[in-house]
Motif scaffolding. Sequence first.
Motif, PDB file in Angstrom:
ATOM      1  N   LEU A  89       0.831  -1.208   0.000  1.00  0.00           N
ATOM      2  CA  LEU A  89       0.000   0.000   0.000  1.00  0.00           C
ATOM      3  C   LEU A  89       0.870   1.265   0.000  1.00  0.00           C
ATOM      4  N   GLN A  90       1.939   1.233   0.799  1.00  0.00           N
ATOM      5  CA  GLN A  90       2.886   2.369   0.807  1.00  0.00           C
ATOM      6  C   GLN A  90       3.402   2.633  -0.602  1.00  0.00           C
ATOM      7  N   GLN A  91       3.801   1.511  -1.264  1.00  0.00           N
ATOM      8  CA  GLN A  91       4.364   1.650  -2.617  1.00  0.00           C
ATOM      9  C   GLN A  91       3.345   2.252  -3.578  1.00  0.00           C
ATOM     10  N   LEU A  92       2.114   1.713  -3.518  1.00  0.00           N
ATOM     11  CA  LEU A  92       1.067   2.196  -4.432  1.00  0.00           C
ATOM     12  C   LEU A  92       0.793   3.676  -4.209  1.00  0.00           C
ATOM     13  N   LEU A  93       0.719   4.070  -2.930  1.00  0.00           N
ATOM     14  CA  LEU A  93       0.442   5.475  -2.620  1.00  0.00           C
ATOM     15  C   LEU A  93       1.638   6.348  -2.993  1.00  0.00           C
ATOM     16  N   GLY A  94       2.837   5.812  -2.765  1.00  0.00           N
ATOM     17  CA  GLY A  94       4.056   6.546  -3.109  1.00  0.00           C
ATOM     18  C   GLY A  94       4.089   6.891  -4.590  1.00  0.00           C
ATOM     19  N   GLU A  95       3.632   5.930  -5.423  1.00  0.00           N
ATOM     20  CA  GLU A  95       3.607   6.171  -6.875  1.00  0.00           C
ATOM     21  C   GLU A  95       2.656   7.315  -7.231  1.00  0.00           C
ATOM     22  N   LYS A  96       1.731   7.621  -6.323  1.00  0.00           N
ATOM     23  CA  LYS A  96       0.784   8.712  -6.582  1.00  0.00           C
ATOM     24  C   LYS A  96       1.177   9.983  -5.843  1.00  0.00           C
ATOM     25  N   GLY A  97       2.350   9.953  -5.236  1.00  0.00           N
ATOM     26  CA  GLY A  97       2.817  11.126  -4.498  1.00  0.00           C
ATOM     27  C   GLY A  97       2.144  11.269  -3.147  1.00  0.00           C
ATOM     28  N   CYS A  98       1.514  10.172  -2.663  1.00  0.00           N
ATOM     29  CA  CYS A  98       0.867  10.211  -1.335  1.00  0.00           C
ATOM     30  C   CYS A  98       1.662   9.344  -0.363  1.00  0.00           C
ATOM     31  N   ARG A  99       1.261   9.423   0.884  1.00  0.00           N
ATOM     32  CA  ARG A  99       1.960   8.672   1.910  1.00  0.00           C
ATOM     33  C   ARG A  99       0.940   8.059   2.854  1.00  0.00           C
ATOM     34  N   LEU A 100       1.179   6.797   3.211  1.00  0.00           N
ATOM     35  CA  LEU A 100       0.321   6.156   4.204  1.00  0.00           C
ATOM     36  C   LEU A 100       0.804   6.605   5.576  1.00  0.00           C
ATOM     37  N   ALA A 101      -0.074   7.282   6.339  1.00  0.00           N
ATOM     38  CA  ALA A 101       0.369   7.847   7.618  1.00  0.00           C
ATOM     39  C   ALA A 101       0.218   6.855   8.773  1.00  0.00           C
ATOM     40  N   TRP A 102      -0.862   6.081   8.732  1.00  0.00           N
ATOM     41  CA  TRP A 102      -1.154   5.216   9.886  1.00  0.00           C
ATOM     42  C   TRP A 102      -1.834   3.947   9.381  1.00  0.00           C
ATOM     43  N   SER A 103      -1.477   2.814   9.965  1.00  0.00           N
ATOM     44  CA  SER A 103      -2.120   1.573   9.514  1.00  0.00           C
ATOM     45  C   SER A 103      -2.179   0.549  10.642  1.00  0.00           C
ATOM     46  N   ARG A 104      -3.192  -0.280  10.580  1.00  0.00           N
ATOM     47  CA  ARG A 104      -3.338  -1.380  11.533  1.00  0.00           C
ATOM     48  C   ARG A 104      -3.888  -2.606  10.812  1.00  0.00           C
ATOM     49  N   ALA A 105      -3.346  -3.766  11.165  1.00  0.00           N
ATOM     50  CA  ALA A 105      -3.956  -5.022  10.741  1.00  0.00           C
ATOM     51  C   ALA A 105      -4.923  -5.425  11.841  1.00  0.00           C
ATOM     52  N   VAL A 106      -6.074  -5.961  11.458  1.00  0.00           N
ATOM     53  CA  VAL A 106      -7.098  -6.314  12.444  1.00  0.00           C
ATOM     54  C   VAL A 106      -7.501  -7.782  12.281  1.00  0.00           C
ATOM     55  N   PRO A 107      -6.859  -8.683  13.014  1.00  0.00           N
ATOM     56  CA  PRO A 107      -7.222 -10.107  12.903  1.00  0.00           C
ATOM     57  C   PRO A 107      -8.626 -10.345  13.465  1.00  0.00           C
ATOM     58  N   LEU A 108      -9.526 -10.828  12.631  1.00  0.00           N
ATOM     59  CA  LEU A 108     -10.906 -11.062  13.070  1.00  0.00           C
ATOM     60  C   LEU A 108     -11.274 -12.514  12.765  1.00  0.00           C
ATOM     61  N   ILE A 109     -12.030 -12.729  11.680  1.00  0.00           N
ATOM     62  CA  ILE A 109     -12.445 -14.092  11.331  1.00  0.00           C
ATOM     63  C   ILE A 109     -12.038 -14.368   9.887  1.00  0.00           C
ATOM     64  N   ALA A 110     -11.391 -15.514   9.660  1.00  0.00           N
ATOM     65  CA  ALA A 110     -10.937 -15.861   8.304  1.00  0.00           C
ATOM     66  C   ALA A 110     -12.086 -16.461   7.516  1.00  0.00           C
ATOM     67  N   ASN A 111     -12.561 -15.711   6.520  1.00  0.00           N
ATOM     68  CA  ASN A 111     -13.678 -16.236   5.725  1.00  0.00           C
ATOM     69  C   ASN A 111     -13.214 -17.303   4.729  1.00  0.00           C
ATOM     70  N   SER A 112     -11.902 -17.494   4.620  1.00  0.00           N
ATOM     71  CA  SER A 112     -11.364 -18.498   3.700  1.00  0.00           C
ATOM     72  C   SER A 112     -11.323 -19.900   4.312  1.00  0.00           C
ATOM     73  N   THR A 113     -11.570 -20.008   5.622  1.00  0.00           N
ATOM     74  CA  THR A 113     -11.552 -21.334   6.285  1.00  0.00           C
ATOM     75  C   THR A 113     -12.560 -22.276   5.634  1.00  0.00           C
ATOM     76  N   ILE A 114     -13.630 -21.709   5.079  1.00  0.00           N
ATOM     77  CA  ILE A 114     -14.689 -22.512   4.448  1.00  0.00           C
ATOM     78  C   ILE A 114     -14.138 -23.373   3.295  1.00  0.00           C
ATOM     79  N   CYS A 115     -13.009 -22.950   2.734  1.00  0.00           N
ATOM     80  CA  CYS A 115     -12.416 -23.714   1.621  1.00  0.00           C
ATOM     81  C   CYS A 115     -11.664 -24.939   2.123  1.00  0.00           C
TER      82      CYS A 115
END
Length: 250
Positions: A89-115
């Motif tokens: 995401l940093q890279q993608l925003l950097g290419e647009k001249g923007c910057r990611l200021a703050w980020s968090r990963a939020v572990p909740l429920i894996a919807n892929s377990t069904i597979c």
Amino acid sequence: MIYYFSTTGNSLALAQKLAAALGDGVCSVTRTKEKNLEGPAVGLVFPVYYGDVPANVQEFVRSHAFPEDAYVYALATCGSTWGRIFRTLQQLLGEKGCRLAWSRAVPLIANSTICMKSHIGYDLKKLDKEDAVVREAVEAVKNRKEDHYQEQDSLLAQFSATWLGRKIGNWYLDVQVAPDRCVRCGECVRLCPMDNIHLGEKSAVMGDHCLHCLACLHGCPHQSITVRGRVVLKEDQYRHPGVTVQELER
Ligand SMILES: Cc1cc2nc3c(=O)[nH]c(=O)nc-3n(C[C@H](O)[C@H](O)[C@H](O)COP(=O)(O)O)c2cc1C
């Protein structure tokens, strides 16, 4: 404005709670018509796919103009691992001249377990942590804080991001319509964020640009979407309890 992508509601519910607390609005990345994004603060809330940013969210960032000097922050919901998502995401925003200021990963429920298995019994208590995350995000956005989650660099995360890793991931999450079960209700058509499903004469028909997001698998009221040929159980279909099907439709 908070821009979100969500197929089973984890990211949407979080975006909605955050918007309510900030007095901001939410907008789906699949419904955003405007090419210019709005707000002094731009939030991005979306799921982790293969330890990375989902392809459609990457395309959204590439193809939209961010307001000059906007405070850009991101929340990525996942089952447990987020890999290189914020680096991308940093890279993608950097290419647009923007910057990611703050980020968090939020572990909740894996919807892929069904597979992987049946009779999952989703632990909805995991959703209790949403409120604390929202409080932290509100504090960050209001005070224009700068902070990031560590990248989770594991061999699995590195492999998942390779061409072969994605190929295997896509095979693992290979969804198809079971024509003999399909009643042509059209729910999968409305849920598919890629506009990749249409109603054929006898059943829903999938096109060739599936994102493997599992919106159709979890959302089919008749369990007519199979994963690698396996019919899934109604009890294993997941939707965040605070979100309606209509809110998840394209
Ligand atoms: C294609 C795909 C890939 C996924 N990859 C990961 C992953 O790498 N790590 C993880 O913890 N969860 C992974 N998940 C689970 C989702 O990130 C998680 O369930 C997310 O909260 C779903 O958000 P949503 O309900 O807003 O769609 C994946 C799910 C899908 C459909």
